[in-house]
Structure formats: structure tokens, C-alpha cells
Design a protein around this motif. Sequence first.
Motif, PDB file in Angstrom:
ATOM      1  N   GLN A  79      73.027  26.634 101.072  1.00 55.40           N
ATOM      2  CA  GLN A  79      72.388  25.787 102.076  1.00 55.40           C
ATOM      3  C   GLN A  79      73.157  25.921 103.380  1.00 55.40           C
ATOM      4  OE1 GLN A  79      69.757  23.687 101.777  1.00 55.40           O
ATOM      5  NE2 GLN A  79      69.384  24.281  99.660  1.00 55.40           N
ATOM      6  N   PRO A  80      72.443  26.016 104.523  1.00 59.61           N
ATOM      7  CA  PRO A  80      73.201  26.046 105.775  1.00 59.61           C
ATOM      8  C   PRO A  80      73.903  24.709 106.037  1.00 59.61           C
ATOM      9  CG  PRO A  80      70.822  26.086 106.192  1.00 59.61           C
ATOM     10  CD  PRO A  80      70.998  26.119 104.701  1.00 59.61           C
ATOM     11  N   MET A  81      75.033  24.762 106.730  1.00 60.92           N
ATOM     12  CA  MET A  81      75.752  23.532 107.077  1.00 60.92           C
ATOM     13  C   MET A  81      75.083  22.887 108.288  1.00 60.92           C
ATOM     14  SD  MET A  81      79.640  25.053 106.990  1.00 60.92           S
ATOM     15  CE  MET A  81      80.721  23.773 106.361  1.00 60.92           C
ATOM     16  N   THR A  82      74.949  21.580 108.271  1.00 56.61           N
ATOM     17  CA  THR A  82      74.385  20.860 109.411  1.00 56.61           C
ATOM     18  C   THR A  82      75.267  19.669 109.726  1.00 56.61           C
ATOM     19  OG1 THR A  82      72.186  21.406 108.579  1.00 56.61           O
ATOM     20  CG2 THR A  82      72.291  19.754 110.304  1.00 56.61           C
ATOM     21  N   GLY A  83      75.546  19.462 111.014  1.00 60.23           N
ATOM     22  CA  GLY A  83      76.345  18.304 111.404  1.00 60.23           C
ATOM     23  C   GLY A  83      77.346  18.706 112.459  1.00 60.23           C
ATOM     24  N   ILE A 100      84.451  23.738 108.936  1.00 60.04           N
ATOM     25  CA  ILE A 100      84.546  22.479 108.201  1.00 60.04           C
ATOM     26  C   ILE A 100      83.515  21.505 108.754  1.00 60.04           C
ATOM     27  CG2 ILE A 100      86.020  20.482 107.692  1.00 60.04           C
ATOM     28  CD1 ILE A 100      88.383  22.432 107.698  1.00 60.04           C
ATOM     29  N   ASN A 101      82.737  20.959 107.860  1.00 61.03           N
ATOM     30  CA  ASN A 101      81.750  19.966 108.260  1.00 61.03           C
ATOM     31  C   ASN A 101      82.454  18.608 108.344  1.00 61.03           C
ATOM     32  OD1 ASN A 101      79.684  17.991 108.328  1.00 61.03           O
ATOM     33  ND2 ASN A 101      78.252  19.414 107.354  1.00 61.03           N
ATOM     34  N   ALA A 102      82.575  18.083 109.577  1.00 57.46           N
ATOM     35  CA  ALA A 102      83.345  16.848 109.772  1.00 57.46           C
ATOM     36  C   ALA A 102      82.704  15.664 109.056  1.00 57.46           C
ATOM     37  CB  ALA A 102      83.483  16.547 111.264  1.00 57.46           C
ATOM     38  N   GLU A 103      81.403  15.700 108.860  1.00 53.40           N
ATOM     39  CA  GLU A 103      80.735  14.567 108.208  1.00 53.40           C
ATOM     40  C   GLU A 103      80.826  14.647 106.677  1.00 53.40           C
ATOM     41  OE1 GLU A 103      77.909  15.625 110.862  1.00 53.40           O
ATOM     42  OE2 GLU A 103      79.284  14.577 112.192  1.00 53.40           O
ATOM     43  N   SER A 104      80.506  15.811 106.111  1.00 52.29           N
ATOM     44  CA  SER A 104      80.482  15.899 104.646  1.00 52.29           C
ATOM     45  C   SER A 104      81.838  16.289 104.071  1.00 52.29           C
ATOM     46  CB  SER A 104      79.438  16.924 104.198  1.00 52.29           C
ATOM     47  OG  SER A 104      79.899  18.232 104.497  1.00 52.29           O
ATOM     48  N   GLY A 105      82.730  16.835 104.901  1.00 49.20           N
ATOM     49  CA  GLY A 105      84.036  17.249 104.410  1.00 49.20           C
ATOM     50  C   GLY A 105      84.035  18.613 103.731  1.00 49.20           C
ATOM     51  N   GLU A 106      82.901  19.301 103.775  1.00 51.01           N
ATOM     52  CA  GLU A 106      82.819  20.608 103.123  1.00 51.01           C
ATOM     53  C   GLU A 106      83.492  21.696 103.966  1.00 51.01           C
ATOM     54  OE1 GLU A 106      78.903  22.268 102.915  1.00 51.01           O
ATOM     55  OE2 GLU A 106      79.570  23.920 101.637  1.00 51.01           O
ATOM     56  N   ALA A 107      84.214  22.604 103.301  1.00 51.70           N
ATOM     57  CA  ALA A 107      84.844  23.737 103.988  1.00 51.70           C
ATOM     58  C   ALA A 107      84.264  25.045 103.462  1.00 51.70           C
ATOM     59  CB  ALA A 107      86.347  23.719 103.749  1.00 51.70           C
ATOM     60  N   ARG A 108      84.022  25.989 104.365  1.00 48.24           N
ATOM     61  CA  ARG A 108      83.621  27.340 103.966  1.00 48.24           C
ATOM     62  C   ARG A 108      84.472  28.328 104.755  1.00 48.24           C
ATOM     63  NH1 ARG A 108      77.009  27.123 103.898  1.00 48.24           N
ATOM     64  NH2 ARG A 108      76.863  25.104 102.854  1.00 48.24           N
ATOM     65  N   SER A 140      86.732  20.721  99.578  1.00 54.57           N
ATOM     66  CA  SER A 140      85.428  20.072  99.674  1.00 54.57           C
ATOM     67  C   SER A 140      85.268  18.955  98.642  1.00 54.57           C
ATOM     68  CB  SER A 140      84.299  21.097  99.476  1.00 54.57           C
ATOM     69  OG  SER A 140      84.421  22.143 100.412  1.00 54.57           O
ATOM     70  N   THR A 141      86.047  18.997  97.557  1.00 53.69           N
ATOM     71  CA  THR A 141      85.910  17.979  96.512  1.00 53.69           C
ATOM     72  C   THR A 141      87.107  17.036  96.501  1.00 53.69           C
ATOM     73  OG1 THR A 141      86.990  19.389  94.869  1.00 53.69           O
ATOM     74  CG2 THR A 141      84.583  19.538  95.001  1.00 53.69           C
ATOM     75  N   ARG A 142      87.880  17.020  97.593  1.00 53.81           N
ATOM     76  CA  ARG A 142      89.135  16.264  97.553  1.00 53.81           C
ATOM     77  C   ARG A 142      88.921  14.759  97.412  1.00 53.81           C
ATOM     78  NH1 ARG A 142      87.632  17.288 102.391  1.00 53.81           N
ATOM     79  NH2 ARG A 142      88.108  15.979 104.196  1.00 53.81           N
ATOM     80  N   LYS A 143      87.737  14.270  97.750  1.00 54.97           N
ATOM     81  CA  LYS A 143      87.479  12.828  97.621  1.00 54.97           C
ATOM     82  C   LYS A 143      86.961  12.468  96.229  1.00 54.97           C
ATOM     83  CE  LYS A 143      87.900  11.539 102.180  1.00 54.97           C
ATOM     84  NZ  LYS A 143      87.030  12.074 103.258  1.00 54.97           N
ATOM     85  N   LEU A 144      86.696  13.468  95.397  1.00 58.00           N
ATOM     86  CA  LEU A 144      86.218  13.200  94.039  1.00 58.00           C
ATOM     87  C   LEU A 144      87.395  12.922  93.108  1.00 58.00           C
ATOM     88  CD1 LEU A 144      83.557  16.053  93.512  1.00 58.00           C
ATOM     89  CD2 LEU A 144      83.218  13.771  94.483  1.00 58.00           C
ATOM     90  N   THR A 145      87.106  12.298  91.961  1.00 59.41           N
ATOM     91  CA  THR A 145      88.153  12.151  90.944  1.00 59.41           C
ATOM     92  C   THR A 145      88.293  13.487  90.213  1.00 59.41           C
ATOM     93  OG1 THR A 145      86.616  11.541  89.198  1.00 59.41           O
ATOM     94  CG2 THR A 145      87.487   9.729  90.546  1.00 59.41           C
ATOM     95  N   ASP A 146      89.384  13.647  89.465  1.00 63.49           N
ATOM     96  CA  ASP A 146      89.592  14.882  88.699  1.00 63.49           C
ATOM     97  C   ASP A 146      88.419  15.120  87.755  1.00 63.49           C
ATOM     98  OD1 ASP A 146      91.969  15.086  89.993  1.00 63.49           O
ATOM     99  OD2 ASP A 146      93.232  14.648  88.251  1.00 63.49           O
TER     100      ASP A 146
END
Length: 331
Positions: free
Chosen positions: A150-154, A192-200, A301-307
Motif C-alpha cells: 500500500q502506498p504511504m499517505t500522511g 517514516i510516516n509520522a502519523e502511523s509510525g511506519e518505516a520503509r 513499525s511495530t514498536r508500539k505493539l506488545t511482544d
Amino acid sequence: MGLAYPRGMERISIPALGKRVQSEADAYEFMEEMRWAGQPVCPHCGSVREHYFLTPKAEAGRATRRGKVSERRVWKCAACRRQFSVLTGTVMHSSKIPVKTWLFVIVEICSSKNGVSAREIQRKYELTPKTAWHMLHRLREAMKRGDAFQPMTGTIVADEAYIGGQSRRKYGHLRADIEHIVPAKAVVFTLINAESGEARSKVVPNVKGDTLWSAIRAQVDMPNSRLMTDESMSYRGVGREFGLGHDSVTHNLGEYVRGDVSTNRAENYFGQLKRSIDGTFHKVSHEHLDRYLAEFDFRYSTRKLTDTQRVYRLMGQVAGRRLAYRPLTNP
Ligand SMILES: [Zn+2]
């Protein structure tokens, strides 16, 4: 797509897994519960009709080369008559590594902050260096998938950094720990998407405007996004294609934050990447750097998730996306 939580495993950790998964058959069952919630789905035809379970006993001739009876759980589809296991169509398919080992290594990767080295995995799970290395790279391959289609938006922060390039001799005494050697510095470009926190991130040949332009175009929905960079001339042209504007901070003048504009997210990403490469991997070759970046992007990108959530995310990617899943059912 959802995965089911195996019985009593709402929180996955190495000790919890150790209690639950002792034999190879346990590992198959665990994986089946996770992927199928108790109802096998044929990966060949998508059928969820009743399947025949071929126990090792039912297939008495199916002993392994070492003479042990296989603990592999094999199913036969009632619709298309083909055989499958929970591994069919995943990155673990046709691997000689025990499923139990795969499970533990997946949990290790998802619960470590800086990644695990092939050497660590090799020692802990009594694998050959080649097997450990191969396993980690298969998992990194799975980490690459995710949402990257998916393209990044934000609000997109773009930045580049030089990685590697230390001399071989400097680390000569650590040879056993060296996985790969970076002969020269590589340019890593990250979005890095500042809103979603995703990095590519990816390795790029240089930092010229055209190079970064095409790297951005491939990943970002530019008309509906805003760009944040440093003052580099390379971003001028592509910045004009961003529908919500292009803002930059002037690092040369000591300006790192202006209002809501900064590239700090990218600086943090590169900081962690460099520390991990120095501390865990020591050296990464150019050809493998892209896969390491996939791992770092996944972790960032998953740093806010639990293990546990991270284990499920990776498990979903390991299983691939072509297969039919039952919707997530929490016990
Ligand atoms: Zn079938």
C-alpha cells in the motif's frame, strides 16, 4: 486476515512457549491452532470441509532417514485429495528445521529490541551456522511483506544515512561473530510516516535528486501527503509534487525543529540501526543489507505493539497472504 490465539497463550513468551511446546507434534498443533483456530483450511483449494488427518501411525512407512517416526502432522483434503501441513505455503515450507525451533526463533526475534544474531540462534538451538543464518534470512524475507504494497499517505519524513564501511581488520578478533562484511559505506534511504509510525527503508546507489525522487514515488501517495526533510537540494524537485507541501529544517544552521517540522524520527531510526549493526551484527554486506532493513523496519513499525502482538503480526506474514484464514477468534 486474523490468527487465533492458541489455548492459554494470550501472552506469548519464551518460558510460556517452553511449557506448552515440548515435542515437535506440540509445535505442529500450536501452529495449527494459531493459523486455523482448530479447523484446517486446505492451502491448495481453500476448502474448509472435513479433512483427514494422517497420523504417523497411519503412515507407518513414513519414518525419517534417521529411523525415527515423523511427528509431522499431515492432512489430506477431502475436496481436492491433496496433502498439506500447517507449513504448506509458508516460508517454513520444505525446511528441515524443526517447527519447534521456528516457533522459538520467531518469538526470540519479536521480543528482542535489537534483533538476534545468527550466532546466538546457532548456539541456543544447536544449529549449524548455515542453518541459523538461512533461517533468520527467511524470517527477514517475511518481515519485508506486511503493508509494503500500500502506498504511504500522511506526513512523510525522508532522510538518508551512510551505514558500514569499517575496516575488516578492526574486527578481526571477532571473526566468529562476523556475519557479513560491508566493504564500503552504503547509502540507506528511509521514509517514516509520522502519523502511523511506519518505516520503509532501502539501500540506494546515491543521494541524487532523481534517485530519491523515484524511491519516494514508488512508496508514497504524493498528492495526498506532506514531506519533511532537511535542507538537502535533492528533495527540492520531488517536494513540489507533494499535495500538502514540503517543509524542511536547516541542519547546517543548527535548526533541528521548527514548529512541527523535524527529521528527528529518521535520526532516531538511523541511530538505532547503527547501534544494532555494531552491537549485534557487526557487519552487514550490501546484498543482505536490504533484508536487515526489512527487519529494522518491521521492528520500528511495530514498536508500539506488545511482544505478543508482534509475534502474531510476524506469524501472519510468515504464513503468507495467499491462503484462506478463518477470522480471528479469541478464546
Ligand atoms: Zn483441497
